[in-house]
Design an enzyme around this catalytic site. Structure first.
Site, PDB file in Angstrom:
ATOM      1  N   HIS A 194      44.172  56.149  15.878  1.00 22.40           N
ATOM      2  CA  HIS A 194      45.331  56.841  16.448  1.00 22.40           C
ATOM      3  C   HIS A 194      46.338  57.255  15.370  1.00 22.40           C
ATOM      4  O   HIS A 194      46.617  56.509  14.431  1.00 22.40           O
ATOM      5  CB  HIS A 194      46.028  55.953  17.481  1.00 22.40           C
ATOM      6  CG  HIS A 194      46.536  54.665  16.915  1.00 22.40           C
ATOM      7  ND1 HIS A 194      47.798  54.531  16.388  1.00 22.40           N
ATOM      8  CD2 HIS A 194      45.935  53.451  16.764  1.00 22.40           C
ATOM      9  CE1 HIS A 194      47.961  53.297  15.961  1.00 22.40           C
ATOM     10  NE2 HIS A 194      46.839  52.618  16.163  1.00 22.40           N
TER      11      HIS A 194
ATOM     12  N   HIS B  28      37.319  64.461   3.114  1.00 22.16           N
ATOM     13  CA  HIS B  28      36.015  63.995   3.596  1.00 22.16           C
ATOM     14  C   HIS B  28      36.110  62.498   3.883  1.00 22.16           C
ATOM     15  O   HIS B  28      36.368  61.716   2.959  1.00 22.16           O
ATOM     16  CB  HIS B  28      34.955  64.285   2.528  1.00 22.16           C
ATOM     17  CG  HIS B  28      33.566  63.821   2.876  1.00 22.16           C
ATOM     18  ND1 HIS B  28      32.473  64.160   2.108  1.00 22.16           N
ATOM     19  CD2 HIS B  28      33.083  63.053   3.883  1.00 22.16           C
ATOM     20  CE1 HIS B  28      31.387  63.613   2.640  1.00 22.16           C
ATOM     21  NE2 HIS B  28      31.731  62.931   3.720  1.00 22.16           N
TER      22      HIS B  28
HETATM   23  C1  LIG Z   1      33.624  55.605  -6.785  1.00 21.67           C
HETATM   24  C2  LIG Z   1      32.517  56.465  -7.323  1.00 21.67           C
HETATM   25  C3  LIG Z   1      32.813  57.939  -6.963  1.00 21.67           C
HETATM   26  C4  LIG Z   1      32.562  56.282  -8.827  1.00 21.67           C
HETATM   27  O1  LIG Z   1      31.543  57.005  -9.426  1.00 21.67           O
HETATM   28  P1  LIG Z   1      31.560  57.198 -11.013  1.00 21.67           P
HETATM   29  O2  LIG Z   1      32.781  57.974 -11.399  1.00 21.67           O
HETATM   30  O3  LIG Z   1      30.232  57.776 -11.402  1.00 21.67           O
HETATM   31  O4  LIG Z   1      31.798  55.751 -11.587  1.00 21.67           O
HETATM   32  P2  LIG Z   1      30.763  54.724 -12.237  1.00 21.67           P
HETATM   33  O5  LIG Z   1      29.504  54.638 -11.447  1.00 21.67           O
HETATM   34  O6  LIG Z   1      30.663  55.093 -13.690  1.00 21.67           O
HETATM   35  O7  LIG Z   1      31.531  53.355 -12.088  1.00 21.67           O
HETATM   36  C5  LIG Z   1      32.734  53.075 -12.782  1.00 21.67           C
HETATM   37  C6  LIG Z   1      33.086  51.631 -12.524  1.00 21.67           C
HETATM   38  O8  LIG Z   1      33.459  51.468 -11.165  1.00 21.67           O
HETATM   39  C7  LIG Z   1      32.583  50.541 -10.511  1.00 21.67           C
HETATM   40  N1  LIG Z   1      32.298  51.081  -9.172  1.00 21.67           N
HETATM   41  C8  LIG Z   1      31.813  52.318  -8.889  1.00 21.67           C
HETATM   42  N2  LIG Z   1      31.729  52.494  -7.569  1.00 21.67           N
HETATM   43  C9  LIG Z   1      32.156  51.356  -7.015  1.00 21.67           C
HETATM   44  C10 LIG Z   1      32.292  50.950  -5.658  1.00 21.67           C
HETATM   45  N3  LIG Z   1      31.984  51.770  -4.651  1.00 21.67           N
HETATM   46  N4  LIG Z   1      32.774  49.700  -5.427  1.00 21.67           N
HETATM   47  C11 LIG Z   1      33.109  48.873  -6.460  1.00 21.67           C
HETATM   48  N5  LIG Z   1      33.006  49.228  -7.756  1.00 21.67           N
HETATM   49  C12 LIG Z   1      32.522  50.452  -8.028  1.00 21.67           C
HETATM   50  C13 LIG Z   1      31.347  50.472 -11.384  1.00 21.67           C
HETATM   51  O9  LIG Z   1      30.701  49.224 -11.235  1.00 21.67           O
HETATM   52  C14 LIG Z   1      31.944  50.648 -12.747  1.00 21.67           C
HETATM   53  O10 LIG Z   1      32.536  49.447 -13.159  1.00 21.67           O
HETATM   54  P3  LIG Z   1      32.486  48.974 -14.717  1.00 21.67           P
HETATM   55  O11 LIG Z   1      33.236  50.029 -15.478  1.00 21.67           O
HETATM   56  O12 LIG Z   1      33.172  47.645 -14.690  1.00 21.67           O
HETATM   57  O13 LIG Z   1      31.047  48.921 -15.087  1.00 21.67           O
HETATM   58  C15 LIG Z   1      31.099  56.112  -6.742  1.00 21.67           C
HETATM   59  O14 LIG Z   1      30.581  54.925  -7.305  1.00 21.67           O
HETATM   60  C16 LIG Z   1      31.129  55.922  -5.220  1.00 21.67           C
HETATM   61  O15 LIG Z   1      31.358  54.819  -4.681  1.00 21.67           O
HETATM   62  N6  LIG Z   1      30.881  57.038  -4.516  1.00 21.67           N
HETATM   63  C17 LIG Z   1      30.921  57.095  -3.064  1.00 21.67           C
HETATM   64  C18 LIG Z   1      29.511  57.140  -2.466  1.00 21.67           C
HETATM   65  C19 LIG Z   1      29.579  57.481  -1.006  1.00 21.67           C
HETATM   66  O16 LIG Z   1      30.363  56.933  -0.252  1.00 21.67           O
HETATM   67  N7  LIG Z   1      28.761  58.441  -0.600  1.00 21.67           N
HETATM   68  C20 LIG Z   1      28.792  58.956   0.756  1.00 21.67           C
HETATM   69  C21 LIG Z   1      28.432  60.412   0.719  1.00 21.67           C
HETATM   70  S1  LIG Z   1      28.430  61.145   2.304  1.00 21.67           S
END
Ligand SMILES: CC(C)(COP(=O)(O)OP(=O)(O)OC[C@H]1O[C@@H](n2cnc3c(N)ncnc32)[C@H](O)[C@@H]1OP(=O)(O)O)[C@@H](O)C(=O)NCCC(=O)NCCS
Length: 209
Positions: free
Chosen positions: A138, A147
């Site tokens: 709500h 998104h």
């Molecule tokens: C947050 C996100 C965008 C980061 O991606 P990125 O910029 O490529 O970052 P990295 O994978 O290099 O990770 C960077 C750091 O964040 C941490 N991290 C990344 N995603 C995380 C998450 N979801 N939760 C906790 N930690 C996360 C990694 O472990 C890394 O930590 P470190 O530096 O200590 O090793 C991605 O991991 C994510 O969660 N994307 C969302 C996926 C999703 O919901 N998809 C649905 C599509 S419809």
């Protein structure tokens, strides 16, 4: 003459398949797709109409509504604005299984995917995505071209800024404001306001970029 019951998709990859499914559930016809190139993977056997700037495609957009089925928030906005500026008409894709309160409001060109719940007094901006099974509680305000990822839960009175992405299965505590252009990682728990332009992950959410 424009048919409001039939739509051309712009973009035809994974996200577009979810959009197609939402239209199909409403018996709304998708007549074909535009994309930079013809796609090898065409699960719904849709005809390819070329790029959305091609003269032949421009003629078709006078007959059919358009839907920008591109997951990237900034690209989706760019294409949407270009189409609107030419006078073309967007459609919205609301899956039949979604629960959308009649006391909520939606902009144009919105996707509400299967099983999503949009509760009373929520306001969804133009071009926003409320993805599979998310809960928009709500009085939420979801910005333009934001998104909300699959399974995310936004408690009451949450605000999500324009172009922001809330990752799958994230929980946002009631009353929190998330800025514009924010990325929230999958499975995060957001308990405090988030400024513009940052990436946040974890429980509790912490800024990493
Ligand atoms: C947050 C996100 C965008 C980061 O991606 P990125 O910029 O490529 O970052 P990295 O994978 O290099 O990770 C960077 C750091 O964040 C941490 N991290 C990344 N995603 C995380 C998450 N979801 N939760 C906790 N930690 C996360 C990694 O472990 C890394 O930590 P470190 O530096 O200590 O090793 C991605 O991991 C994510 O969660 N994307 C969302 C996926 C999703 O919901 N998809 C649905 C599509 S419809």
């Amino acid at each position: 003459m424009l048919s409001k019951d039939a739509t051309i998709l712009i973009g035809y990859s994974g996200h577009a398949f979810v959009v197609y499914d939402a239209f199909f559930s409403q018996r709304h016809t998708v007549v074909g797709y535009c994309d930079a190139v013809e796609k090898a993977i065409n699960p719904f056997d849709l005809p390819y109409f070329g790029n959305e700037f091609d003269p032949a495609a421009l003629l078709l957009f006078k007959q059919y509504t358009f839907f920008v089925a591109i997951g990237d928030n900034k690209i989706r906005r760019k294409v949407y604005v270009a189409m609107i500026s030419q006078g073309f008409i967007p459609s919205s894709a609301i899956h039949r299984s979604a629960s959308v309160s009649p006391f909520s409001t939606q902009g144009s060109g919105v996707l509400v995917a299967a099983g999503a719940v949009i509760n009373p007094l929520a306001d969804i901006g133009d071009g926003a995505i409320c993805n599979t099974g998310c809960v928009v509680e709500h009085e939420n305000v979801i910005g333009d071209f934001a998104h909300i990822g699959p399974g995310a839960i936004l408690c009451g009175n949450v605000k999500v800024g324009d172009l922001s992405f809330v990752g799958a299965n994230t929980v946002v505590k009631q009353g929190v404001t998330i800025g514009n252009n924010v990325t929230i990682g999958a499975g995060s728990v957001i308990i405090r306001d988030i400024p513009d332009g940052v990436t946040v992950v974890g429980n509790p959410g912490r800024i990493i970029k």
